[in-house]
Design an enzyme around this catalytic site. Structure first.
Site, PDB file in Angstrom:
ATOM      1  N   LEU A 100       0.980  -1.106  -0.100  1.00 19.49           N
ATOM      2  CA  LEU A 100      -0.106   0.048   0.057  1.00 19.49           C
ATOM      3  C   LEU A 100       0.898   1.330  -0.076  1.00 19.49           C
ATOM      4  O   LEU A 100       1.988   0.956   0.627  1.00 19.49           O
ATOM      5  CB  LEU A 100      -0.885   0.014   1.282  1.00 19.49           C
ATOM      6  CG  LEU A 100      -2.141  -0.897   1.530  1.00 19.49           C
ATOM      7  CD1 LEU A 100      -2.615  -1.149   2.556  1.00 19.49           C
ATOM      8  CD2 LEU A 100      -3.046  -1.094  -0.096  1.00 19.49           C
ATOM      9  N   ASP A 101       0.546   2.300  -0.691  1.00 21.54           N
ATOM     10  CA  ASP A 101       1.316   3.610  -0.786  1.00 21.54           C
ATOM     11  C   ASP A 101       1.499   4.013   0.666  1.00 21.54           C
ATOM     12  O   ASP A 101       0.640   3.833   1.544  1.00 21.54           O
ATOM     13  CB  ASP A 101       0.648   4.602  -1.685  1.00 21.54           C
ATOM     14  CG  ASP A 101       0.512   3.964  -2.959  1.00 21.54           C
ATOM     15  OD1 ASP A 101       1.473   3.285  -3.648  1.00 21.54           O
ATOM     16  OD2 ASP A 101      -0.454   4.644  -3.845  1.00 21.54           O
ATOM     17  N   LYS A 102       2.478   4.637   0.968  1.00 26.83           N
ATOM     18  CA  LYS A 102       2.715   5.566   2.325  1.00 26.83           C
ATOM     19  C   LYS A 102       1.453   5.855   2.811  1.00 26.83           C
ATOM     20  O   LYS A 102       1.350   5.638   4.112  1.00 26.83           O
ATOM     21  CB  LYS A 102       3.851   6.411   2.232  1.00 26.83           C
ATOM     22  CG  LYS A 102       4.039   7.192   3.442  1.00 26.83           C
ATOM     23  CD  LYS A 102       5.192   7.983   3.478  1.00 26.83           C
ATOM     24  CE  LYS A 102       5.476   9.069   4.525  1.00 26.83           C
ATOM     25  NZ  LYS A 102       6.521  10.095   4.394  1.00 26.83           N
ATOM     26  N   ARG A 132      -5.484   5.306  -7.787  1.00 23.58           N
ATOM     27  CA  ARG A 132      -5.074   6.867  -7.998  1.00 23.58           C
ATOM     28  C   ARG A 132      -4.947   7.393  -9.617  1.00 23.58           C
ATOM     29  O   ARG A 132      -5.448   8.275  -9.911  1.00 23.58           O
ATOM     30  CB  ARG A 132      -3.735   7.202  -7.331  1.00 23.58           C
ATOM     31  CG  ARG A 132      -3.940   6.870  -5.620  1.00 23.58           C
ATOM     32  CD  ARG A 132      -2.544   6.836  -5.031  1.00 23.58           C
ATOM     33  NE  ARG A 132      -1.978   8.336  -5.206  1.00 23.58           N
ATOM     34  CZ  ARG A 132      -0.746   8.368  -4.726  1.00 23.58           C
ATOM     35  NH1 ARG A 132       0.002   7.253  -4.178  1.00 23.58           N
ATOM     36  NH2 ARG A 132      -0.114   9.674  -4.871  1.00 23.58           N
ATOM     37  N   THR A 174      -1.700   5.556   2.258  1.00 23.11           N
ATOM     38  CA  THR A 174      -3.150   4.858   1.959  1.00 23.11           C
ATOM     39  C   THR A 174      -2.955   3.879   3.421  1.00 23.11           C
ATOM     40  O   THR A 174      -2.075   3.195   3.711  1.00 23.11           O
ATOM     41  CB  THR A 174      -2.825   3.873   0.781  1.00 23.11           C
ATOM     42  OG1 THR A 174      -2.780   4.723  -0.448  1.00 23.11           O
ATOM     43  CG2 THR A 174      -4.105   3.074   0.883  1.00 23.11           C
TER      44      THR A 174
END
EC number: 5.4.99.-
Length: 322
Positions: A138-140, A237, A142
């Protein structure tokens, strides 16, 4: 440290005429195809006692295969005591609710203080599993659910399940602009042609499919529920930006504040100060890698996301009265 691996098996009739790497993958499913190929090219595999180093070598039913290899640990990272919100854990897997701001894996600019460092402290034996068992990221900024494998067989199974689209991942998001209905985006994603840290919809990208439905509409925003078929970097995104509905707070992909007309000061300030993409991995479902049981977990929606929805709802209701 390393672990010596010794495997033996007979080529079954179902593998007659197949490539060596394919036969090994069928005989020893606890190990990934890429790992088995490496062992072949490193000279760790024998056919009927004779060494072979070509993964494409054809095999015949009845041949005896032998693997003698070292399971070498990957680059060492330090174990660090950090809090983990563990939703579920057994001998094979961990399911974690990741907070905003936590980087998943060490990299440029973030040498430690990551989820991987925390996993090494929580379960030291996971250092024997590539990438400390992390199979997806997961992105930082998210939030939400991630599954981590605690053993190599569990990791091999889960990576295969991910590739075969057998793991269900559902997200909540708030995007800019009012959307009238749900749908899906089927557009390839690859590296942005000029911004190398960004991803984009590009003709030569990898296939990417995102399904979405409307949960609630506001005056100039929409609360969505999304489901991934694929797992490309920044997929939701990028796809939402492609639809011209970038996520609230996602400045990388155009999600600058877009308050509705005559919004109250509290909403205006909250939209300006919302400095992360409004994206939460809300549900994760999969077949357990050992028991085969279908399992599902839900992560509570984080407070900042809930407040955003509450303020947008209040703004809509206030203006409906006028």
């Amino acid at each position: 440290m390393s672990e010596h691996i010794q495997l033996t098996g007979t080529v079954p009739a179902s593998c007659n005429g197949k490539r060596l790497d394919q036969a090994l993958a069928e005989l020893f499913p606890d190990y990934s195809r890429s790992r088995l190929k490496t062992w072949i090219t490193d000279g760790c595999v024998r056919i009927d006692g004779e060494p072979v180093d070509k993964p494409r070598e054809k095999v015949i039913a009845g041949m005896e295969l032998e693997v003698n290899a070292e399971l070498v640990e990957e680059k060492r990272f330090s174990a660090q005591p950090m809090p983990l919100d563990i939703i579920y854990e057994d001998d094979a897997i961990l399911v974690i609710n990741k907070p905003a701001g936590l980087v998943v894996h060490p990299g440029a600019g973030t040498p430690d203080g990551t989820l991987l460092n925390a996993l090494l402290h929580h379960f030291p034996a996971i250092d024997q599993v590539p990438r400390a068992g992390i199979i997806h990221r997961l992105d930082k900024d998210t939030t939400g659910l991630m599954v981590v494998a605690k053993t190599i067989p569990a990791q091999t199974h889960l990576v295969s399940a991910m590739q075969e689209r057998e793991i269900t991942r559902e997200y909540e998001a708030v995007c800019n602009g009012p959307m009238t209905a749900g749908g899906h985006v089927d557009e390839p994603i690859g590296r942005h042609p000029t911004k190398r840290t960004h991803m984009a919809v590009v003709a030569m990208g990898k296939p990417a499919v995102t399904h979405y439905r409307v949960v609630e509409r506001f005056r100039n925003h929409t609360h969505l529920r999304l489901r991934l078929e694929t797992g490309r970097t920044h997929q939701i995104r990028v796809h939402m930006a492609h639809l011209r509905h970038p996520l609230v707070g996602d400045l990388t992909y155009g999600g600058r504040p877009r308050p509705p007309q005559d919004a109250n000061p509290e909403l205006l300030e909250y939209l300006r100060s919302f400095r992360r993409q409004a994206l939460h991995a809300a549900r994760l479902s999969l077949h357990h890698p050992v028991t085969g049981e279908w399992m599902s977990w839900d992560a509570p929606t984080p407070a900042d996301f809930l407040k955003l929805v509450k303020l947008l709802r209040a703004d809509r209701n206030d203006h409906a009265k006028e």
